[in-house]
Design an enzyme around this catalytic site. Structure first.
Site, PDB file in Angstrom:
ATOM      1  N   ARG A  54      -0.752   9.947   0.001  1.00 30.09           N
ATOM      2  CA  ARG A  54      -1.645  10.213  -0.527  1.00 30.09           C
ATOM      3  C   ARG A  54      -1.952  11.963  -0.978  1.00 30.09           C
ATOM      4  NH1 ARG A  54      -6.188   6.031   1.892  1.00 30.09           N
ATOM      5  NH2 ARG A  54      -5.411   4.404   0.936  1.00 30.09           N
TER       6      ARG A  54
ATOM      7  N   HIS B  59      -8.005  11.427  -1.776  1.00 30.90           N
ATOM      8  CA  HIS B  59      -7.199  10.232  -2.324  1.00 30.90           C
ATOM      9  C   HIS B  59      -7.400  10.182  -3.847  1.00 30.90           C
ATOM     10  CE1 HIS B  59      -7.140   5.820  -3.392  1.00 30.90           C
ATOM     11  NE2 HIS B  59      -6.938   5.444  -2.455  1.00 30.90           N
TER      12      HIS B  59
ATOM     13  N   GLU C 244      -6.394   2.522  -3.936  1.00 27.94           N
ATOM     14  CA  GLU C 244      -4.878   2.220  -3.674  1.00 27.94           C
ATOM     15  C   GLU C 244      -4.331   0.943  -4.170  1.00 27.94           C
ATOM     16  OE1 GLU C 244      -3.262   4.662  -1.189  1.00 27.94           O
ATOM     17  OE2 GLU C 244      -2.313   3.938  -0.086  1.00 27.94           O
TER      18      GLU C 244
ATOM     19  N   PHE D  34       0.553  -1.352   0.030  1.00 29.53           N
ATOM     20  CA  PHE D  34       0.485   0.315   0.230  1.00 29.53           C
ATOM     21  C   PHE D  34       0.769   1.335   0.150  1.00 29.53           C
ATOM     22  CE2 PHE D  34      -4.813   1.190   1.075  1.00 29.53           C
ATOM     23  CZ  PHE D  34      -5.419  -0.109   0.190  1.00 29.53           C
TER      24      PHE D  34
ATOM     25  N   HIS E 281     -11.825  11.721   1.153  1.00 27.24           N
ATOM     26  CA  HIS E 281     -11.892  10.926   1.414  1.00 27.24           C
ATOM     27  C   HIS E 281     -11.930  10.001   2.684  1.00 27.24           C
ATOM     28  CE1 HIS E 281     -11.193   6.423   0.468  1.00 27.24           C
ATOM     29  NE2 HIS E 281      -9.718   6.141   1.208  1.00 27.24           N
TER      30      HIS E 281
ATOM     31  N   ARG F  50      -3.473  10.176   6.507  1.00 26.02           N
ATOM     32  CA  ARG F  50      -3.279   9.062   7.652  1.00 26.02           C
ATOM     33  C   ARG F  50      -2.187   7.757   6.762  1.00 26.02           C
ATOM     34  NH1 ARG F  50      -7.360   4.643   6.136  1.00 26.02           N
ATOM     35  NH2 ARG F  50      -7.928   5.392   3.846  1.00 26.02           N
TER      36      ARG F  50
ATOM     37  N   GLN G 292      -8.224  14.133   4.310  1.00 23.85           N
ATOM     38  CA  GLN G 292      -7.186  13.053   3.490  1.00 23.85           C
ATOM     39  C   GLN G 292      -8.247  13.164   1.544  1.00 23.85           C
ATOM     40  OE1 GLN G 292      -6.314   8.613   3.389  1.00 23.85           O
ATOM     41  NE2 GLN G 292      -4.861  10.314   3.486  1.00 23.85           N
TER      42      GLN G 292
ATOM     43  N   LEU H 227     -14.145   5.502  -6.225  1.00 24.11           N
ATOM     44  CA  LEU H 227     -12.619   5.173  -5.194  1.00 24.11           C
ATOM     45  C   LEU H 227     -12.497   4.174  -6.151  1.00 24.11           C
ATOM     46  CD1 LEU H 227     -10.433   5.743  -3.360  1.00 24.11           C
ATOM     47  CD2 LEU H 227     -11.241   3.585  -2.151  1.00 24.11           C
TER      48      LEU H 227
HETATM   49  C1  LIG Z   1     -14.471   4.110  -0.441  1.00 24.53           C
HETATM   50  C2  LIG Z   1     -13.549   3.559   0.821  1.00 24.53           C
HETATM   51  C3  LIG Z   1     -12.786   2.937   0.854  1.00 24.53           C
HETATM   52  C4  LIG Z   1     -11.514   2.516   1.691  1.00 24.53           C
HETATM   53  N1  LIG Z   1     -10.723   2.258   1.999  1.00 24.53           N
HETATM   54  C5  LIG Z   1     -10.202   1.923   2.626  1.00 24.53           C
HETATM   55  C6  LIG Z   1      -9.666   0.969   3.077  1.00 24.53           C
HETATM   56  O1  LIG Z   1      -8.558   0.147   1.860  1.00 24.53           O
HETATM   57  N2  LIG Z   1      -7.855   0.849   4.358  1.00 24.53           N
HETATM   58  C7  LIG Z   1      -8.719   1.458   5.156  1.00 24.53           C
HETATM   59  O2  LIG Z   1      -7.620   1.246   6.127  1.00 24.53           O
HETATM   60  N3  LIG Z   1      -9.523   2.483   5.218  1.00 24.53           N
HETATM   61  C8  LIG Z   1     -10.272   2.678   4.062  1.00 24.53           C
HETATM   62  N4  LIG Z   1     -11.145   3.830   3.949  1.00 24.53           N
HETATM   63  C9  LIG Z   1     -12.044   3.817   5.262  1.00 24.53           C
HETATM   64  C10 LIG Z   1     -11.955   3.014   6.286  1.00 24.53           C
HETATM   65  O3  LIG Z   1     -13.066   2.383   5.477  1.00 24.53           O
HETATM   66  C11 LIG Z   1     -13.300   4.174   7.708  1.00 24.53           C
HETATM   67  O4  LIG Z   1     -12.415   4.936   7.479  1.00 24.53           O
HETATM   68  C12 LIG Z   1     -14.107   3.380   8.064  1.00 24.53           C
HETATM   69  O5  LIG Z   1     -14.436   2.298   7.615  1.00 24.53           O
HETATM   70  C13 LIG Z   1     -14.705   3.818   8.983  1.00 24.53           C
HETATM   71  O6  LIG Z   1     -15.824   3.513   9.993  1.00 24.53           O
HETATM   72  P1  LIG Z   1     -16.454   3.532  11.464  1.00 24.53           P
HETATM   73  O7  LIG Z   1     -16.609   2.316  12.076  1.00 24.53           O
HETATM   74  O8  LIG Z   1     -15.751   4.960  11.871  1.00 24.53           O
HETATM   75  O9  LIG Z   1     -18.014   4.523  10.212  1.00 24.53           O
HETATM   76  P2  LIG Z   1     -19.005   3.453   9.244  1.00 24.53           P
HETATM   77  O10 LIG Z   1     -18.290   2.517   8.609  1.00 24.53           O
HETATM   78  O11 LIG Z   1     -18.777   4.832   8.483  1.00 24.53           O
HETATM   79  O12 LIG Z   1     -20.139   3.386  10.319  1.00 24.53           O
HETATM   80  C14 LIG Z   1     -20.702   4.797  10.841  1.00 24.53           C
HETATM   81  C15 LIG Z   1     -22.221   4.452  11.267  1.00 24.53           C
HETATM   82  O13 LIG Z   1     -22.830   4.868  12.332  1.00 24.53           O
HETATM   83  C16 LIG Z   1     -23.527   4.955  12.097  1.00 24.53           C
HETATM   84  N5  LIG Z   1     -24.571   6.693  12.140  1.00 24.53           N
HETATM   85  C17 LIG Z   1     -24.226   7.654  11.809  1.00 24.53           C
HETATM   86  N6  LIG Z   1     -24.441   8.454  12.319  1.00 24.53           N
HETATM   87  C18 LIG Z   1     -25.548   8.012  12.932  1.00 24.53           C
HETATM   88  C19 LIG Z   1     -26.275   8.525  13.783  1.00 24.53           C
HETATM   89  N7  LIG Z   1     -26.838  10.423  13.692  1.00 24.53           N
HETATM   90  N8  LIG Z   1     -27.941   7.503  14.614  1.00 24.53           N
HETATM   91  C20 LIG Z   1     -27.918   6.768  14.619  1.00 24.53           C
HETATM   92  N9  LIG Z   1     -26.159   5.795  13.579  1.00 24.53           N
HETATM   93  C21 LIG Z   1     -25.062   6.778  12.569  1.00 24.53           C
HETATM   94  C22 LIG Z   1     -23.905   4.483  10.447  1.00 24.53           C
HETATM   95  O14 LIG Z   1     -25.194   4.417  10.705  1.00 24.53           O
HETATM   96  C23 LIG Z   1     -23.014   3.484  10.985  1.00 24.53           C
HETATM   97  O15 LIG Z   1     -24.017   2.613  11.459  1.00 24.53           O
HETATM   98  C24 LIG Z   1     -12.250   4.048   3.077  1.00 24.53           C
HETATM   99  C25 LIG Z   1     -12.841   4.873   2.763  1.00 24.53           C
HETATM  100  C26 LIG Z   1     -13.579   4.357   2.129  1.00 24.53           C
HETATM  101  C27 LIG Z   1     -14.611   6.246   2.051  1.00 24.53           C
END
Ligand SMILES: Cc1cc2nc3c(=O)[nH]c(=O)nc-3n(C[C@H](O)[C@H](O)[C@H](O)COP(=O)(O)OP(=O)(O)OC[C@H]3O[C@@H](n4cnc5c(N)ncnc54)[C@H](O)[C@@H]3O)c2cc1C
Ligand code: SF4
Ligand code: F3S
Ligand code: FES
Lengths: 599, 251, 116, 132
Positions: free
Chosen positions: A286, A233, A246, A117, A354, A389, A231, A243
């Site tokens: 990135r 991307h 990477e 990566f 991103h 990041r 960030q 996306l």
């Molecule tokens: C396209 C993409 C590709 C990525 N690829 C990578 C990668 O290859 N490697 C890597 O390490 N990272 C990657 N990332 C980053 C990583 O995926 C995210 O940072 C991470 O998944 C976020 O997880 P989370 O649990 O914090 O939030 P999320 O998975 O976004 O979950 C948020 C949760 O909060 C809930 N929620 C939000 N607001 C409320 C509310 N008001 N009331 C009730 N519930 C609420 C939602 O319903 C959801 O369940 C990527 C991100 C993207 C967008």
């Protein structure tokens, strides 16, 4: 109003929230867990992560390398003690995911395979084809079903936190299906609501990534840390911002300008070699890659497409077979959305927003400044990403710190009791009225979508890859104006059952406040570091004045107050971030220096 | 977005329980470009024409499974179906078939979730292992035995495609049975006998009459029809041999 | 959950379906078209003497019983589903009638063959 | 309190909603013809047991134009049965590998259809061989 009495409430059921819920359940099965999410857990945006999750695995890799890649990548704005904890616990958490059934890609001998990566010295990214986040999320969700103490509130929208006696004691949530409110009393609350990418126009984020939890904590006096670091991307789809992971470059993809030239070699990332070399060229970090795009565009060396300037991501030399094995989702996206077969045609790409590096202030154990309130995942700033990041660190962050948050919240919940249920209920009534007011008091003529679009455009103008004081000031002003106009929304929908327009307008309120925190933090940081790059006389990093975390405090209707906090340095003093050949030289020099010191 | 603006007619099946006693079609005229998905068409409607139109969506990239709808009568993900395919005739959008409509394009997903929870969709290890012992070994071929079935995004398109589910809601249905098979076929798992209690029942594999449409509409190549029907043979063998092979014998 | 008895009927259905898929078209062509028209096969292919001898041989008995009975079980199973598909909700009645007829056909065929 | 009122749509006439369902129903309806053919054979068998005259009456009936048309229809439905049977065959088989490569559904259907052709030819040839 319905009241549910929980021990630990978790807002958000993405990777972070689910891992925390399991950790609470395993720490103490007698604790009642309320897991609240505005979408069904498997719809959370973790599902979209493609590339993979980092964990030191190969014998030639080391915790020190992972630490250095992370801290250098973050331009030394990381909390180094937290990074040390993080790298030390990454591998075991990845193995835990494997035991729970995550279908990691394998080597022929049956061991888990790792891939390269950007910004990494040694390959250490665990992956499940290019659907890593999808598989991690579904594995966690399905595993969570095993624990009877986890009570899910699916499609419940959290609209406020209950703070009583100086600590967080619950949340108020709207059941989306009925429009009715439920008060969830809890001795400890974990926020895991994900990032805020939707404040920008072109982004890789899902529609639900609206910074809700950040805004909720912020409104209750918890500062948002390092919000200026967003960030970009470098390889996203023009038009939609979707996306292209990477891993495309990890597998050997090239970035070409309109002359078919691998332009990254002009930006200190060379030399250009035919196969990928870690931390060089396409596998640089990135922020550097996105910045290089910006310069190429200025030089007129990008390709003009229907959605503006693009460069080409060339995967043709990898061959159809490898593409379909390692990057099936990428092939699908390119074919269906762009009509491009990556085996035969390069994919047009551009940088898009991103990831939100900053977030709710959290100590190394995920606790915020408000007792009883914890945060994990993209909404949280536990301190491992700094100013930029490292790719594939955030999926690992979800599980490493998800577990920490669960264990800590469980501990806290066992040590306290709900202090004043009547007062909390009164608070909840007030919060309910506020949430309803968004619709019932709406008598203006402002269209929700118009405000949202203006905000996103303004953020792109003011807080893009490169930043100028005048533009940032204009965005600050614009956001003031939008917050004013937000009071005059015109809402078409006055019903209760699945009133999504109502929820969108509450979300817009969250977005606007988070956007303000971002742009004011940016305006105040008079230096260039990581993903925050200025062109107005502050082009250099300034460790004397700004080796500091920014902290944005809510002030009600006014703009945020920006303060600064110290950065924890344990073993890596700020140096130069160098990649490619220059990076290797710098590293050799450092080794020599350290070697001399040890003698 | 430079091409001259084309306009397409989108008919949306509206149902607002507080207003209508039964669903009605409403027509909208939406300007569009060739790269616009049906979801983007709906977003245009919600943003600029009628804010009350309700639907689920999030990722826009065919992975979160939120945006399934009937588009001209076929179950599809609206984020990876493009308006250009329906031009100039226009298109009709309805909530996913076979599930109760909560509101507009939103169906009640509760039954699906309950069923998913009922199949023990998690690894129950054959041989427990500590974290210190590291990962289970699994060859790429062993992984291939279940990987396809683990790609289910829970979009429920297959439920909208399966008439047997439409006719009899006690049938566990294609997507969930595919996930059951996913765990049974995983070399790390040792609990297929437990799960098969449901599989062997009328509500399990036997509710399927091999219509096969589930696999046609699945946007992720899961092939639930295969997951179910390959198990019928196992179930039959187990049925006839269960008294001679005292324990398990389900795999 | 209650174990379904489907495997019994499904196995008969499957066996009949497979047999019909493999040799059904050939059988129909011979008995229903070619022989009655007197083409492709000698005129006395299905004469009384030939068929009696065939039905009296053990192999003949087995083949005839297999084709008639399995075809019936195959059809019974599908027709039962078909009725359910068309919305006939009296599941038990449908099953008793369909499988009952297939059973009756099987008994008649077997009885007749044994008597020859 | 709740304003929820989920609306359940009717399943009436579902098989007409999609060309795919029509095809499925056609496949299922072949069973009626399989049953009919089994009855024809069963009647023949019973007639056979009743003696020469009875049996020859059955043979004569087979020669009637109505019977011939009916058997032509039967033949068509049997061929459709064969085709549709092997078409869903891949769904009923576990995932298989030959030489490390996944066996594709098309190959299973193809092999099934080939087997049917061979079996039919074999039946025709054997009957001819025995009869002459
Ligand atoms: C396209 C993409 C590709 C990525 N690829 C990578 C990668 O290859 N490697 C890597 O390490 N990272 C990657 N990332 C980053 C990583 O995926 C995210 O940072 C991470 O998944 C976020 O997880 P989370 O649990 O914090 O939030 P999320 O998975 O976004 O979950 C948020 C949760 O909060 C809930 N929620 C939000 N607001 C409320 C509310 N008001 N009331 C009730 N519930 C609420 C939602 O319903 C959801 O369940 C990527 C991100 C993207 C967008
Ligand atoms: S099997 Fe396919 S169609 Fe069914 S829910 Fe899963 S992904 Fe969707
Ligand atoms: S459509 Fe339904 S009947 Fe079976 S093959 Fe698929 S589950
Ligand atoms: S919006 Fe996520 S699958 Fe369509």
């Amino acid at each position: 109003m319905e009241v549910y009495k929980a021990d630990v409430a978790i807002v958000g059921a993405g990777g972070g929230g689910l891992r925390a819920a399991i950790a609470v359940a395993e720490a103490d099965p007698t604790l009642k867990i309320a897991l609240i999410s505005k979408v069904y857990p498997m719809r959370s945006h973790t599902v979209a992560a493609e590339g993979g999750a980092a964990g030191v695995t190969r014998p030639d890799d080391s915790l020190e390398y992972h630490f250095n890649d992370t801290v250098h990548g973050g331009d030394w704005l990381c909390e180094q003690d937290v990074v040390e904890y993080f790298v030390a616990h990454s591998h075991e958490e990845m193995v835990q995911m494997e035991h729970w059934g995550c279908p990691w890609s394998r080597k022929d001998d049956g061991h888990v395979n790792v891939r390269a990566f950007g910004g990494m010295k040694i390959e250490r990214t665990w992956f499940a084809a290019d659907k890593t986040g999808f598989h991690m999320l579904h594995t966690l969700f399905q595993t969570s079903i095993k624990y009877p103490s986890i009570k899910r509130f699916d499609e419940y929208f959290c609209s406020d936190l209950m703070v009583e006696d100086g600590r967080c004691q619950g949340v108020l949530a709207i059941q989306i299906a009925t429009g009715e409110f439920t008060l969830i009393e809890a001795k400890a609350v974990i926020i895991a609501t994900g990032g805020a990418g939707r404040v920008f126009r072109e982004n890789t984020n899902g529609g639900i990534v609206t910074g809700d939890g950040m805004a909720l904590a912020y409104r209750h006096g918890v500062p948002l840390r390092d919000m200026e670091f967003m960030q970009y991307h470098p390889t996203c789809m023009p038009g939609t911002g979707l996306l292209f992971t990477e891993a495309c470059r990890g597998e050997g993809g090239f970035l070409l300008n309109k002359d078919g030239y691998r332009y990254l070699q002009d930006y200190g990332l060379g030399p250009a070699e035919p196969s990928p070399r870690n931390k060089a060229m396409e596998l640089g970090p990135r922020d550097r890659l996105s910045q290089a795009f910006w310069h190429e565009k200025r030089k007129g060396r990008t390709v003009e497409g229907p959605h503006g300037a693009v460069v080409n991501l060339d995967l043709r030399h990898l061959g159809a077979a490898k593409l379909h094995e390692r990057l099936p989702l990428i092939c699908e996206l390119a074919e269906e959305f762009l009509g491009v077969d990556p085996a035969h045609t390069p994919i047009p790409v551009l940088p898009a927003v991103h990831y939100t590096m900053g977030g709710i202030l959290a100590d190394g154990k995920t606790a915020s400044s408000l007792p009883g309130l914890y945060s994990v995942g993209e909404c949280s700033s536990v301190g491992i990403h700094g100013a930029n990041r490292l790719g594939s660190n955030s999926l690992t962050e979800l599980i490493v710190f998800g577990k920490v948050a669960g264990v800590e919240a469980a501990k806290f919940a066992r040590s306290v009791s709900i202090s004043n249920p009547a007062a909390i209920e009164k608070q909840a009534e007030a919060a309910r009225t506020r949430a309803l007011d968004v619709v019932t008091q709406s008598r203006g003529k402002e269209r929700l979508a118009v405000l949202r679009t203006e905000m996103a455009q303004s953020m792109e103008n003011g807080c893009g890859i490169y930043r100028l004081e005048s533009d940032m000031q204009a965005t600050c002003d614009k956001l003031r104006e939008l917050r004013e106009r937000y009071r005059n929304l015109k809402i078409d929908d006055h019903s209760k059952v699945y009133n999504t327009e109502w929820l969108l307008s509450i979300e817009l309120g969250y977005l606007l406040e988070v956007a303000e925190a971002i742009v004011h933090s940016a305006l105040n940081r008079k230096e260039s570091r990581g993903s925050h790059q200025r062109l107005d006389g502050f082009e250099e990093r300034d460790d004397v004045n700004y080796l500091k975390h920014s902290l944005a405090y809510y002030t009600g209707d006014g703009p945020p107050r920006i303060e600064y906090g110290d950065v924890k340095i344990t073993k890596s003093t700020p140096g130069t971030r160098a990649y490619g050949a220059a990076g290797e030289e710098a590293e050799a020099a450092e080794r020599e220096r350290e070697g001399a010191g040890n003698d | 977005m430079t091409d001259t603006e084309k306009v397409i007619e989108i008919q949306v099946l509206r149902y607002r329980p507080e207003q209508e006693t039964e669903p009605v079609l409403q027509s909208f005229k939406v300007p569009f470009t060739d790269d616009m998905s049906v979801l983007q068409g709906l977003q245009y409607i919600k943003d600029y024409l009628d804010g009350t139109v309700s639907f689920r969506w999030s990722c826009r990239m065919a992975i979160c499974g939120s945006c399934g709808m009937m588009i001209d009568g076929k179950p599809k993900l609206s984020c990876k179906t493009f308006l250009r395919e329906y031009y100039p005739a226009g298109l009709r959008i309805e909530a996913l078939a076979h599930m109760p409509i909560e509101r507009d394009l939103i169906v009640d997903a509760g039954d699906f979730i309950t069923k998913l929870e009922s199949i023990k969709p998690y690894i129950i290890p054959k041989e427990p292992r500590t974290l210190e012992q590291g990962e289970y070994l699994q060859t790429p071929q062993q992984r291939d035995m279940y990987e396809q079935f683990s790609s289910c995004i829970n979009c429920m398109l297959c439920y909208a495609a399966c008439p047997q589910y439409g006719l009899d809601k006690t049938f566990t249905g294609p997507g969930v049975l595919a996930l059951m098979h996913r765990y049974n076929a995983d070399s790390r798992d040792g609990a297929s006998a437990e799960r098969m209690d449901l599989g062997y029942a009328h509500e399990g594999f036997w509710g399927c009459t091999a219509v096969g449409y589930c696999s046609v509409v699945c946007p992720k190549g899961v092939d639930p029809a295969n997951a179910i029907n390959q198990n019928k043979m196992n179930s039959a063998i187990n049925y006839f041999t269960r008294f001679v092979t005292p324990k398990g014998g389900t795999k | 959950m209650k174990r379904s008895n489907e495997p019994i009927f499904w196995s008969l259905f499957g066996a009949g379906g497979m047999l019909a898929a493999l040799i059904g078209p050939a059988l129909v062509l011979i008995t229903g078209i070619a022989v009655p028209l007197g083409i492709l096969f000698p005129a006395d292919t299905m004469s009384y003497a030939h068929m009696l001898a065939f039905a009296q041989s053990w192999i003949g008995k087995i083949l005839l019983l297999a084709v008639i009975a399995l075809f019936m079980w195959h059809a019974a199973h599908r027709i039962a589903i078909l009725l359910h598909d068309f919305g006939v909700h009296a599941v038990t009645v449908v099953k008793v009638v369909c499988y009952g007829l297939a059973f009756a056909g099987t008994v008649i065929a077997a009885w007749t063959l044994l008597g020859l | 309190m709740s304003k929820r009122r989920p609306y359940v749509r009717s399943m009436d006439g579902w098989w007409k909603r999609d060309a795919y369902f029509v095809k499925y129903m056609a496949r299922e309806v072949t069973a009626v013809f399989v049953a009919a053919y089994a009855v024809v054979l069963l009647v023949g068998l019973v007639r056979l047991a009743q003696g020469q005259a009875a049996y020859e009456g059955w043979l004569a009936a087979l020669k009637s134009p109505l019977s011939l048309v009916f058997h032509l229809v039967l033949l068509a439905t049997f061929v459709y049965h064969t085709w549709s049977w092997f078409n869903i065959m891949p769904k009923t088989m576990p995932i298989m590998f030959v030489g490390g490569k996944r066996v594709q559904p098309g190959m299973i259907t193809g092999a099934g259809l080939a087997a049917a052709v061979v079996a039919c030819l074999a039946v025709l040839l054997i009957v001819r061989g025995v009869a002459s």
